[in-house]
Design a protein around this motif. Structure first.
Motif, PDB file in Angstrom:
ATOM      1  N   SER A 152       0.807  -1.215   0.000  1.00  0.00           N
ATOM      2  CA  SER A 152       0.000   0.000   0.000  1.00  0.00           C
ATOM      3  C   SER A 152       0.838   1.262   0.000  1.00  0.00           C
ATOM      4  O   SER A 152       0.293   2.364  -0.060  1.00  0.00           O
ATOM      5  N   VAL A 153       2.173   1.145   0.090  1.00  0.00           N
ATOM      6  CA  VAL A 153       3.054   2.314   0.064  1.00  0.00           C
ATOM      7  C   VAL A 153       4.108   2.114  -1.019  1.00  0.00           C
ATOM      8  O   VAL A 153       4.573   1.002  -1.261  1.00  0.00           O
ATOM      9  N   THR A 180       1.878  10.018  -2.209  1.00  0.00           N
ATOM     10  CA  THR A 180       1.402  10.919  -1.170  1.00  0.00           C
ATOM     11  C   THR A 180       0.498  10.147  -0.218  1.00  0.00           C
ATOM     12  O   THR A 180      -0.487   9.527  -0.646  1.00  0.00           O
ATOM     13  N   VAL A 181       0.839  10.158   1.069  1.00  0.00           N
ATOM     14  CA  VAL A 181       0.101   9.397   2.075  1.00  0.00           C
ATOM     15  C   VAL A 181      -0.183  10.292   3.279  1.00  0.00           C
ATOM     16  O   VAL A 181       0.409  11.364   3.437  1.00  0.00           O
ATOM     17  N   ASN A 186      -0.988   3.592   7.152  1.00  0.00           N
ATOM     18  CA  ASN A 186      -1.714   2.363   6.795  1.00  0.00           C
ATOM     19  C   ASN A 186      -1.342   1.193   7.702  1.00  0.00           C
ATOM     20  O   ASN A 186      -1.193   0.059   7.253  1.00  0.00           O
ATOM     21  N   GLY A 187      -1.154   1.470   8.986  1.00  0.00           N
ATOM     22  CA  GLY A 187      -0.789   0.431   9.934  1.00  0.00           C
ATOM     23  C   GLY A 187       0.687   0.099   9.960  1.00  0.00           C
ATOM     24  O   GLY A 187       1.116  -0.774  10.719  1.00  0.00           O
ATOM     25  N   ILE A 188       1.512   0.793   9.156  1.00  0.00           N
ATOM     26  CA  ILE A 188       2.954   0.530   9.087  1.00  0.00           C
ATOM     27  C   ILE A 188       3.682   1.602   9.874  1.00  0.00           C
ATOM     28  O   ILE A 188       3.437   2.799   9.685  1.00  0.00           O
ATOM     29  N   ASN A 229      11.364  -1.008   6.932  1.00  0.00           N
ATOM     30  CA  ASN A 229      11.825   0.366   7.001  1.00  0.00           C
ATOM     31  C   ASN A 229      10.959   1.238   6.093  1.00  0.00           C
ATOM     32  O   ASN A 229      10.816   0.962   4.903  1.00  0.00           O
ATOM     33  N   LEU A 230      10.379   2.286   6.669  1.00  0.00           N
ATOM     34  CA  LEU A 230       9.554   3.236   5.929  1.00  0.00           C
ATOM     35  C   LEU A 230       9.953   4.651   6.346  1.00  0.00           C
ATOM     36  O   LEU A 230       9.929   4.976   7.532  1.00  0.00           O
TER      37      LEU A 230
END
Length: 440
Positions: free
Chosen positions: A155-156, A161-162, A179-181, A219-220
């Motif tokens: 989802s990423v 753009t989030v 998104n839960g991450i 890792n985000l």
């Protein structure tokens, strides 16, 4: 005659190195003579043993024979440990939270991602559900009621753009959730300007751009600054086309220096010089504006070739020079404080934003060689207004005239100081005899 007995045959003695003969017991249904003539072979014995095993194991499955295979994560049998439990957080190591379960024989473990509000404090009571048991590590597998167990890394993507929810701060920036991450926003990527205190961003939802994604390392990294710069670039040309001198526009203070402040007008930065911030004298721009503050400014000058814009802040307030002659009519006395001195005179502030000059020739009745011999910075003085130039914002003042007027009001009764008589110097003694005269 009696028969002579046959001599018994000597036992067979095996030759040295020969394999000993295998003796097989006599089956009960065979006679003594049949035993030696119908001895079963090894192949027949193996077949007989296999038939016996097949008869004994008939109807049994592999699970009955070998038992259940060992599993790493097995849900425990239903019993008193099943269902919801209340435990206390024992410790946190990396992405795992270890929980003590009352009455349990071992600790439980759960993912830190099941705490969207941030890592829990040690000793915090949490309600958990036992999902299984880790035989290898001897730990209960726990989950929180309603918490997300798995996340969708698809989802990423970089450049997307989030919306990120800020769940905490750390030394390097913000801890966010997308998104839960769980993700990270460096402090340099929060805004266009340097953010010194990141605490006000906690519990906010920020639109940002995905800068780096690595599902293998979980890792985000996201950047709000990258999104702002992209939007700023789109607004820049539009603002330049609309910008005109004399406009009143709203902007955000980005940077503050001693000499002035830079204001973002919407993709275009303009500068407010310290002299244009207030009608009174301003020592530092930080005394008037702060980074992040919204201000209304007047566009004073535009240099489109050099891409520079000069702004004013004091123009939006009434000028004290508009009715200066009404408040300080020429010929009347006024009070003020000496703000600075120069070789040619002293500046006196009559009120905030209004300064007048006392020329050195108007400091005292007599000749003045140094201004500092008469007045000092910060001294309160009474002066006479001589002349006002409203256009040039100049006022001429006189300290000498104020002193003379004060003498007239007191009547001039004070006696003048008498000069102290000077003693005549004694004549030098002569070193040569006088000439002439009559002598003795």
């Amino acid at each position: 005659m009696s028969e002579t007995p046959k001599p018994s045959e000597p036992p067979n003695t095996p030759e040295p190195g020969a394999r000993p003969e295998r003796k097989v017991g006599r089956p009960p249904h065979l006679g003594e003579n049949e035993m030696f003539t119908k001895a079963p072979s090894l192949r027949e014995l193996d077949a007989q043993i296999e038939d016996e095993l097949a008869a004994a194991m008939g109807g049994l499955s592999d699970k009955d024979i070998y038992g259940e295979p060992a599993k790493k994560n097995v849900k425990p049998e239903s019993g008193p440990d099943q269902g919801r439990k209340k435990g206390r957080v024992h410790s946190i190591h990396g992405p795992d939270v270890f929980v003590d379960i009352p009455g349990g024989r071992s600790q439980g473990v759960m993912s830190l991602m099941q705490f969207p509000d941030g890592p829990p404090a040690v000793g915090t009571e949490v309600e958990v559900h036992i999902e299984g048991y880790d035989h290898e590590n001897g730990l209960l597998l726990l989950t929180r009621q309603g918490a997300a167990v798995t996340v969708d890394w698809s989802s990423v993507a970089i450049g997307q753009t989030v919306e990120a929810r800020v769940i905490g701060t750390n030394k390097g920036g913000l801890s966010v959730e997308v998104n839960g991450i769980r993700g990270f926003m460096p402090i340099s990527q929060i805004d266009l300007f340097r953010v010194e205190n990141a605490e006000p961003y906690v519990n906010q939802r920020l639109l940002c751009m995905v800068a780096d994604v690595n599902p293998a390392e979980r890792n985000l990294v996201v950047s709000r600054r990258a999104l702002i710069e992209r939007e700023r670039e789109e607004m820049r040309e539009k603002t330049w086309n609309e910008l005109e001198e004399g406009q009143v526009r709203e902007g955000i203070v980005r940077t503050v220096k001693d000499f002035g402040a830079f204001v973002d007008l919407g993709g275009v930065d303009g500068m407010i010089h310290v002299s244009e911030m207030a009608w009174s004298r301003v020592k530092s721009a930080a005394d008037v504006v702060q980074p992040g503050q919204k201000v209304k400014v007047v566009v004073l000058r535009i240099d489109r070739e050099r891409r520079k814009v000069s702004l004013g802040l004091r123009q939006l307030t009434a000028s004290p020079w508009d009715d200066i002659q009404t408040r300080f009519p020429p010929g009347l006395p006024a009070k003020g404080a000496v703000t600075r001195i120069a070789d040619f005179g002293a500046f006196v502030e009559l009120e905030p934003g209004v300064e007048g000059l006392v020329h050195i020739s108007e400091l005292a009745p007599g000749r003045v060689r140094r201004v500092a011999d008469v007045v000092q910075v910060g001294q309160e003085v009474q002066v006479i207004v001589l002349n006002i130039d409203r256009e040039q914002k100049r006022i001429s003042l006189s300290l000498k005239a104020a002193l003379a007027k004060a003498d007239l009001e007191t009547g001039g009764d004070e006696p003048a100081e008498e000069e102290s008589p000077t003693d005549d110097k004694p004549p030098r003694p002569r070193t040569t005899p006088l000439r002439g005269g009559i002598g003795t």
